[in-house]
Design a protein around this motif. Structure first.
Motif, PDB file in Angstrom:
ATOM      1  N   GLN A 118       0.815  -1.209   0.000  1.00 33.82           N
ATOM      2  CA  GLN A 118       0.000   0.000   0.000  1.00 33.82           C
ATOM      3  C   GLN A 118       0.850   1.261   0.000  1.00 33.82           C
ATOM      4  N   ASP A 119       2.117   1.135   0.324  1.00 29.72           N
ATOM      5  CA  ASP A 119       2.990   2.299   0.295  1.00 29.72           C
ATOM      6  C   ASP A 119       3.277   2.755  -1.131  1.00 29.72           C
ATOM      7  N   TYR A 120       2.978   1.921  -2.106  1.00 30.67           N
ATOM      8  CA  TYR A 120       3.163   2.284  -3.512  1.00 30.67           C
ATOM      9  C   TYR A 120       1.838   2.602  -4.198  1.00 30.67           C
ATOM     10  N   HIS A 121       0.769   2.681  -3.446  1.00 35.83           N
ATOM     11  CA  HIS A 121      -0.534   2.973  -4.047  1.00 35.83           C
ATOM     12  C   HIS A 121      -0.562   4.332  -4.724  1.00 35.83           C
ATOM     13  N   TYR A 122       0.223   5.268  -4.237  1.00 34.80           N
ATOM     14  CA  TYR A 122       0.210   6.593  -4.856  1.00 34.80           C
ATOM     15  C   TYR A 122       0.723   6.541  -6.294  1.00 34.80           C
ATOM     16  N   LEU A 123       1.439   5.484  -6.650  1.00 35.78           N
ATOM     17  CA  LEU A 123       1.876   5.293  -8.034  1.00 35.78           C
ATOM     18  C   LEU A 123       0.978   4.303  -8.772  1.00 35.78           C
ATOM     19  N   LEU A 124       0.734   3.166  -8.143  1.00 35.56           N
ATOM     20  CA  LEU A 124       0.015   2.094  -8.828  1.00 35.56           C
ATOM     21  C   LEU A 124      -1.476   2.381  -8.992  1.00 35.56           C
ATOM     22  N   ASN A 125      -2.041   3.237  -8.180  1.00 35.92           N
ATOM     23  CA  ASN A 125      -3.469   3.537  -8.277  1.00 35.92           C
ATOM     24  C   ASN A 125      -3.761   4.784  -9.097  1.00 35.92           C
ATOM     25  N   MET A 126      -2.761   5.290  -9.799  1.00 37.93           N
ATOM     26  CA  MET A 126      -3.010   6.423 -10.683  1.00 37.93           C
ATOM     27  C   MET A 126      -3.853   5.924 -11.855  1.00 37.93           C
ATOM     28  N   PRO A 127      -4.906   6.649 -12.211  1.00 38.10           N
ATOM     29  CA  PRO A 127      -5.713   6.216 -13.358  1.00 38.10           C
ATOM     30  C   PRO A 127      -4.878   6.212 -14.640  1.00 38.10           C
ATOM     31  N   LEU A 128      -5.153   5.262 -15.508  1.00 39.57           N
ATOM     32  CA  LEU A 128      -4.393   5.158 -16.756  1.00 39.57           C
ATOM     33  C   LEU A 128      -4.480   6.429 -17.587  1.00 39.57           C
ATOM     34  N   CYS A 129      -5.631   7.071 -17.565  1.00 34.24           N
ATOM     35  CA  CYS A 129      -5.780   8.284 -18.372  1.00 34.24           C
ATOM     36  C   CYS A 129      -4.923   9.432 -17.834  1.00 34.24           C
ATOM     37  N   SER A 130      -4.418   9.304 -16.602  1.00 34.84           N
ATOM     38  CA  SER A 130      -3.574  10.370 -16.055  1.00 34.84           C
ATOM     39  C   SER A 130      -2.096  10.147 -16.368  1.00 34.84           C
ATOM     40  N   LEU A 131      -1.770   9.033 -16.997  1.00 41.04           N
ATOM     41  CA  LEU A 131      -0.375   8.756 -17.338  1.00 41.04           C
ATOM     42  C   LEU A 131      -0.061   9.382 -18.694  1.00 41.04           C
ATOM     43  N   ASN A 132      -0.156  10.689 -18.764  1.00 43.62           N
ATOM     44  CA  ASN A 132       0.049  11.387 -20.028  1.00 43.62           C
ATOM     45  C   ASN A 132       0.899  12.635 -19.815  1.00 43.62           C
ATOM     46  N   LYS A 133       1.177  13.331 -20.892  1.00 40.88           N
ATOM     47  CA  LYS A 133       2.043  14.509 -20.832  1.00 40.88           C
ATOM     48  C   LYS A 133       1.424  15.632 -20.003  1.00 40.88           C
ATOM     49  N   GLU A 134       0.095  15.781 -20.082  1.00 37.45           N
ATOM     50  CA  GLU A 134      -0.561  16.853 -19.338  1.00 37.45           C
ATOM     51  C   GLU A 134      -0.398  16.662 -17.831  1.00 37.45           C
ATOM     52  N   LYS A 135      -0.582  15.432 -17.378  1.00 38.95           N
ATOM     53  CA  LYS A 135      -0.422  15.140 -15.949  1.00 38.95           C
ATOM     54  C   LYS A 135       1.021  15.384 -15.523  1.00 38.95           C
ATOM     55  N   LYS A 136       1.948  14.995 -16.372  1.00 39.91           N
ATOM     56  CA  LYS A 136       3.367  15.202 -16.082  1.00 39.91           C
ATOM     57  C   LYS A 136       3.669  16.696 -15.960  1.00 39.91           C
ATOM     58  N   LYS A 137       3.128  17.495 -16.879  1.00 38.99           N
ATOM     59  CA  LYS A 137       3.347  18.942 -16.831  1.00 38.99           C
ATOM     60  C   LYS A 137       2.729  19.546 -15.577  1.00 38.99           C
ATOM     61  N   ASN A 138       1.528  19.082 -15.220  1.00 38.68           N
ATOM     62  CA  ASN A 138       0.873  19.596 -14.014  1.00 38.68           C
ATOM     63  C   ASN A 138       1.678  19.277 -12.766  1.00 38.68           C
ATOM     64  N   CYS A 139       2.222  18.075 -12.699  1.00 38.21           N
ATOM     65  CA  CYS A 139       3.045  17.696 -11.543  1.00 38.21           C
ATOM     66  C   CYS A 139       4.303  18.553 -11.474  1.00 38.21           C
ATOM     67  N   LYS A 140       4.913  18.797 -12.627  1.00 38.78           N
ATOM     68  CA  LYS A 140       6.121  19.627 -12.639  1.00 38.78           C
ATOM     69  C   LYS A 140       5.807  21.062 -12.229  1.00 38.78           C
ATOM     70  N   LYS A 141       4.633  21.570 -12.646  1.00 40.00           N
ATOM     71  CA  LYS A 141       4.236  22.921 -12.252  1.00 40.00           C
ATOM     72  C   LYS A 141       4.065  23.023 -10.747  1.00 40.00           C
ATOM     73  N   MET A 142       3.502  21.977 -10.158  1.00 39.08           N
ATOM     74  CA  MET A 142       3.244  21.996  -8.718  1.00 39.08           C
ATOM     75  C   MET A 142       4.538  21.960  -7.909  1.00 39.08           C
ATOM     76  N   LEU A 143       5.618  21.468  -8.518  1.00 44.32           N
ATOM     77  CA  LEU A 143       6.907  21.447  -7.823  1.00 44.32           C
ATOM     78  C   LEU A 143       7.402  22.864  -7.701  1.00 44.32           C
TER      79      LEU A 143
END
Length: 143
Positions: A118-143
């Motif tokens: 369950q410690d890896y749920h934050y990665l493994l439970n990401m919806p497939l549709c979120s594994l895209n460039k837009e999600k990656k850009k949003n995560c980088k913006k939040m950093l």
């Protein structure tokens, strides 16, 4: 004015300024502790976002394939690739009281089996549709 001081004893104060002078140092200490805690939480959130960006990169580059793998195989894959377990979850575990952990061990024997991975749920439970460039850009913006 008669109020309780920081030791819980009644004390007579002649002015509001006198109250402020006595409690200034105490409040300052608590503000510093709170700031340190909030900084720690923000650092852990940043680590979590960095791991998600890295995970999305590897999935999109087909360097990680999760299809047709068991949950245990996926967890071992993440461990072998040095992905961190959920940083926020780790922080919560370290804040628990030792006595509470002891009670949980005594009363919940199968806890490890039910929470395995369950410690890896934050990665493994990401919806497939979120594994895209837009999600990656949003995560980088939040950093």
């Amino acid at each position: 004015m008669v109020l309780y001081n920081h030791l819980g004893q009644l004390k007579k104060y002649n002015s509001p300024e006198e109250i402020l002078e006595e409690f200034y140092e105490i409040r300052l200490c608590f503000y510093e502790k709170r700031k340190a805690y909030l900084m720690d939480v923000l650092e852990k959130e940043a680590t979590k976002l960095q791991n998600q960006v890295k995970f999305i990169d590897k999935i999109s580059e087909n360097k990680i394939k999760l299809a047709n793998n068991s949950k245990e195989e996926m967890i071992h894959l993440l461990q072998n690739r040095k992905y961190e377990t959920d940083p926020l979850k780790k922080a919560k575990k370290t804040q628990k009281n030792i006595l509470e952990e002891k009670e949980e061990e005594d009363y919940d024997i199968d806890k490890e089996d039910s929470s395995y991975g369950q410690d890896y749920h934050y990665l493994l439970n990401m919806p497939l549709c979120s594994l895209n460039k837009e999600k990656k850009k949003n995560c980088k913006k939040m950093l």
